[in-house]
Scaffold this motif. Structure first.
Motif, PDB file in Angstrom:
ATOM      1  N   PHE A  60      40.603  41.481  36.456  1.00 24.13           N
ATOM      2  CA  PHE A  60      42.044  41.714  36.425  1.00 24.13           C
ATOM      3  C   PHE A  60      42.368  43.136  36.883  1.00 24.13           C
ATOM      4  O   PHE A  60      43.362  43.363  37.586  1.00 24.13           O
ATOM      5  N   ALA A  61      41.535  44.098  36.501  1.00 26.64           N
ATOM      6  CA  ALA A  61      41.738  45.473  36.956  1.00 26.64           C
ATOM      7  C   ALA A  61      41.536  45.582  38.465  1.00 26.64           C
ATOM      8  O   ALA A  61      42.265  46.315  39.147  1.00 26.64           O
ATOM      9  N   CYS A  62      40.566  44.845  39.002  1.00 25.48           N
ATOM     10  CA  CYS A  62      40.347  44.853  40.454  1.00 25.48           C
ATOM     11  C   CYS A  62      41.499  44.169  41.187  1.00 25.48           C
ATOM     12  O   CYS A  62      41.793  44.502  42.341  1.00 25.48           O
ATOM     13  N   PHE A  63      42.134  43.206  40.531  1.00 25.75           N
ATOM     14  CA  PHE A  63      43.346  42.590  41.083  1.00 25.75           C
ATOM     15  C   PHE A  63      44.396  43.664  41.356  1.00 25.75           C
ATOM     16  O   PHE A  63      45.068  43.651  42.397  1.00 25.75           O
ATOM     17  N   PHE A  64      44.524  44.630  40.457  1.00 27.07           N
ATOM     18  CA  PHE A  64      45.499  45.707  40.647  1.00 27.07           C
ATOM     19  C   PHE A  64      45.049  46.708  41.712  1.00 27.07           C
ATOM     20  O   PHE A  64      45.891  47.404  42.295  1.00 27.07           O
ATOM     21  N   LEU A  65      43.744  46.802  41.944  1.00 24.50           N
ATOM     22  CA  LEU A  65      43.299  47.636  43.065  1.00 24.50           C
ATOM     23  C   LEU A  65      43.809  47.073  44.392  1.00 24.50           C
ATOM     24  O   LEU A  65      44.300  47.820  45.245  1.00 24.50           O
ATOM     25  N   MET A  66      43.696  45.767  44.561  1.00 25.16           N
ATOM     26  CA  MET A  66      44.248  45.137  45.765  1.00 25.16           C
ATOM     27  C   MET A  66      45.772  45.169  45.748  1.00 25.16           C
ATOM     28  O   MET A  66      46.420  45.318  46.789  1.00 25.16           O
ATOM     29  N   PHE A  67      46.344  45.055  44.579  1.00 27.48           N
ATOM     30  CA  PHE A  67      47.794  45.112  44.384  1.00 27.48           C
ATOM     31  C   PHE A  67      48.360  46.418  44.932  1.00 27.48           C
ATOM     32  O   PHE A  67      49.443  46.442  45.541  1.00 27.48           O
ATOM     33  N   ASN A  68      47.628  47.511  44.740  1.00 28.52           N
ATOM     34  CA  ASN A  68      48.105  48.836  45.147  1.00 28.52           C
ATOM     35  C   ASN A  68      47.480  49.321  46.459  1.00 28.52           C
ATOM     36  O   ASN A  68      47.616  50.493  46.795  1.00 28.52           O
ATOM     37  N   SER A 176      36.732  48.563  47.060  1.00 29.98           N
ATOM     38  CA  SER A 176      36.348  48.616  45.648  1.00 29.98           C
ATOM     39  C   SER A 176      36.781  47.359  44.901  1.00 29.98           C
ATOM     40  O   SER A 176      36.073  46.884  44.007  1.00 29.98           O
ATOM     41  N   SER A 177      37.943  46.822  45.248  1.00 30.62           N
ATOM     42  CA  SER A 177      38.488  45.692  44.496  1.00 30.62           C
ATOM     43  C   SER A 177      37.536  44.502  44.495  1.00 30.62           C
ATOM     44  O   SER A 177      37.262  43.921  43.436  1.00 30.62           O
ATOM     45  N   SER A 178      37.006  44.136  45.642  1.00 27.32           N
ATOM     46  CA  SER A 178      36.140  42.958  45.703  1.00 27.32           C
ATOM     47  C   SER A 178      34.706  43.273  45.289  1.00 27.32           C
ATOM     48  O   SER A 178      34.075  42.478  44.583  1.00 27.32           O
ATOM     49  N   ARG A 188      29.929  33.138  40.903  1.00 26.28           N
ATOM     50  CA  ARG A 188      31.317  32.782  41.186  1.00 26.28           C
ATOM     51  C   ARG A 188      31.989  33.847  42.055  1.00 26.28           C
ATOM     52  O   ARG A 188      33.166  34.152  41.871  1.00 26.28           O
ATOM     53  N   LYS A 189      31.243  34.381  42.997  1.00 27.43           N
ATOM     54  CA  LYS A 189      31.781  35.476  43.794  1.00 27.43           C
ATOM     55  C   LYS A 189      32.973  35.040  44.625  1.00 27.43           C
ATOM     56  O   LYS A 189      33.968  35.768  44.737  1.00 27.43           O
ATOM     57  N   GLY A 190      32.885  33.853  45.236  1.00 27.23           N
ATOM     58  CA  GLY A 190      33.985  33.397  46.077  1.00 27.23           C
ATOM     59  C   GLY A 190      35.288  33.268  45.308  1.00 27.23           C
ATOM     60  O   GLY A 190      36.350  33.685  45.776  1.00 27.23           O
ATOM     61  N   LEU A 191      35.202  32.711  44.109  1.00 26.42           N
ATOM     62  CA  LEU A 191      36.406  32.507  43.313  1.00 26.42           C
ATOM     63  C   LEU A 191      37.001  33.825  42.849  1.00 26.42           C
ATOM     64  O   LEU A 191      38.211  34.047  42.938  1.00 26.42           O
ATOM     65  N   VAL A 192      36.167  34.730  42.372  1.00 22.69           N
ATOM     66  CA  VAL A 192      36.703  35.989  41.849  1.00 22.69           C
ATOM     67  C   VAL A 192      37.245  36.867  42.973  1.00 22.69           C
ATOM     68  O   VAL A 192      38.274  37.539  42.808  1.00 22.69           O
ATOM     69  N   VAL A 193      36.597  36.833  44.135  1.00 25.24           N
ATOM     70  CA  VAL A 193      37.121  37.601  45.262  1.00 25.24           C
ATOM     71  C   VAL A 193      38.445  37.020  45.737  1.00 25.24           C
ATOM     72  O   VAL A 193      39.367  37.748  46.122  1.00 25.24           O
TER      73      VAL A 193
END
Length: 563
Positions: A60-68, A176-178, A188-193
């Motif tokens: 979820f924190a990495c989601f915000f890395l891509m978010f920003n 960094s996000s992925s 589950r790399k594909g799903l989380v990425v």
């Protein structure tokens, strides 16, 4: 230096076995390869889904890395729409697009070095640098922009704060996000990425909406404060929780100044990689001109409304009820979220590169036909929905397609682990090469609008660039095998009745490669294979207290073999 083990020396009992051992050692001698391979072996015993709360809060924190990072790039069209009608109304469209293209250029340019730093275990420092630069640049933008809506802003300060400083900070977030999230989900790399990638499209919905309503309520400067506040809160969350898995190996290079640390030359000998890299370069040449110019196209065409002035192009007479232009960009980014998830899910069955080609072809057709012929607000919305869905897959699948190329390149049990160790480096190199096109594409498109005063120029520029990108992807696919193991070229040769010519050419390549490999192994054999007998100096250094006959690998005493 530690002495060689007795079992190791005992296994060297004939020259042929020694030669095979030498060949194996040469493939796994790298400390980096050995550590990553062992890490993968350890992952095989892990559960399909990781246990505990840390992996999920990290994703979820990495989601915000891509978010920003890409999320702010996707939302730049709303800022550009305000600039062109207010504070930068006297600037060329080229210069307005340059702000957004500078952001995408910096994000892509530093993908390779940032990815290498992440592999070496510097994730926390990388993220903290970006966590300072992105909010700092946004707050400085509010200071650089005039408070009076009728005043003209200084273009250089706007470019420096929003384009350069914010863009530089985004560069530390993107890769960094992925990579950080993937360390927690080996199965589950594909799903989380895919989940992390949705941060860009969700931000493309949130930031334009927040910006537009905040401008109407508080003015532009305070709206920037609101956006900077959202960035700051989410960035603090990422600093606290976006940490890679401690059990993940982070091999450090022997020399940071060595070229091979940053560039894998083997990639440029791979035709599939070269063609796909060219495809991604053409993709970024035409992709972001759509996002940066969509709102202004809707405003001057009468399909959307915005405040301010400078609508120099003649508005068409239309009975359509226009909507505010930022909604078109919001709809496109929202549809992109659906496309990223659904097409990424289907790509597991159809093949990543196959799905990438299909979505790229559909995207260029939507731009060339649907966007260029749009004659109503309804048609504009339809284009945003359809292109948004396919573009989400187009922009989100490159890392997965590179993984397919690597898997086809290193497909034997002996070198299969190499495909995992090179994924980050090859992906980063691909994005870094695409940095120049991402800078040039929106600038050229903006200049064409200024010169010809017609957005058909942007539509043709973007559509043709995406079409050439699709052709390059097809060329890349030509050099890869199908699901049955047969090359695409072999299937095409069979259809054209030239199967014998194809087989003869392939056999010639195999013979040439085998002869080269034999020469390489023979030339290395004398240097990599030690003598059966230890030298006197080595014997005295490793076995100072042992008699000579014990240290000799060829002597035996009784029924016990002394090695």
């Amino acid at each position: 230096m530690a002495p060689p083990s007795i079992d190791e020396k005992g296994s060297r009992n004939n020259s042929r076995a020694t030669l095979a051992l030498s060949n194996t050692t040469s493939r796994t001698a790298s400390i980096e390869n050995m550590s990553i391979s062992s890490s993968q072996d350890s992952h095989s015993d892990e559960p399909s889904w990781p246990r505990g709360w840390r992996p999920y809060i990290c994703s979820f924190a990495c989601f915000f890395l891509m978010f920003n990072s890409w999320g702010l790039v996707n939302a730049y069209g709303t800022f550009a729409s305000y600039y062109v009608g207010h504070s930068l109304r006297n600037q060329d469209q080229l210069e307005l697009n340059l702000i957004g293209s500078t952001q995408s250029f910096l994000v892509l340019l530093f993908s390779a070095p940032v990815g290498r730093l992440l592999d070496a275990g510097y994730a926390r420092w990388v993220i903290m640098i970006g966590a300072f630069l992105v909010p700092f640049g946004m707050f400085m933008l509010s200071l650089a922009h005039p408070v009076d809506p009728a005043a003209t802003a200084n273009y250089v300060t706007i470019w420096l704060t929003q384009g350069f400083v914010v863009g530089l900070g985004m560069a530390f977030f993107f890769v960094s996000s992925s990579q950080v999230a993937a360390t927690w989900f080996p199965h589950r790399k594909g799903l989380v990425v895919g989940f992390v990638a949705c941060g860009a499209s969700v931000a493309g919905v949130v930031y334009p909406t927040v910006t537009r309503y905040s401008i109407d309520a508080f003015g532009f400067n305070n709206a920037v404060h609101v956006v900077a506040g959202v960035v700051s809160v989410t960035v603090v969350f990422t600093v606290l929780f976006a940490h890679p898995n401690p059990a993940h190996d982070h091999p450090k290079p022997q020399s940071w100044s060595a070229l091979k640390t940053w560039v894998d030359v083997d990639a440029f000998h791979n035709k599939a990689f070269c063609w796909f890299t060219a495809a991604v370069a053409f993709l970024f040449l035409g992709f972001y001109p759509i996002f940066f110019n969509l709102e202004e196209w809707a405003a001057v065409s009468g399909y959307g409304t915005r405040g301010g002035s400078r609508m120099s192009m003649e508005l068409p007479q239309s009975d359509n009820k226009p909507l505010e232009t930022f909604w078109l960009l919001t709809i496109m980014n929202g549809a992109s979220t659906v496309g990223r998830l659904t097409m990424a899910a289907f790509s597991d069955k159809t093949g990543k590169l196959n799905m990438h080609i299909a979505s790229q072809v559909m995207s260029c057709l939507f731009v060339l036909i649907l966007w260029s012929l749009a004659s109503s607000t309804t048609a504009a919305i339809a284009f945003c929905v359809l292109f948004g869905m396919t573009s989400g897959a187009v922009i989100g699948l490159p890392p997965a397609s590179i993984a397919d190329i690597l898997a086809c390149t290193y497909n034997t049990p002996e070198n299969k682990h190499i495909s995992h160790t090179k994924l980050g480096q090859w992906t980063g190199m691909m994005y870094s090469i695409a940095a120049i096109p991402s800078l040039v594409g929106p600038v050229v498109a903006g200049h064409l609008v200024t010169v010809y005063e017609d957005y058909i120029t942007v539509q043709m520029w973007s559509g043709c660039s995406l079409f050439v990108s699709a052709l390059c992807m097809i060329a890349s696919r030509y050099y890869l095998p199908c699901a049955d193991g047969e090359r695409v070229g072999a299937k095409v040769a069979r259809k054209l009745g030239k199967e014998e010519e194809w087989d003869a050419r392939e056999k010639a390549k195999v013979v040439t490669s085998e002869s080269e490999a034999d020469v390489t192994v023979i030339s290395q054999a004398t240097t990599r294979v030690p003598s059966q007998n230890l030298s006197r100096d080595t014997r005295e250094r490793w076995f100072p207290a042992m008699p000579a006959f014990v240290a000799s690998p060829t002597r035996t005493r009784g029924d016990d073999r002394m090695v």
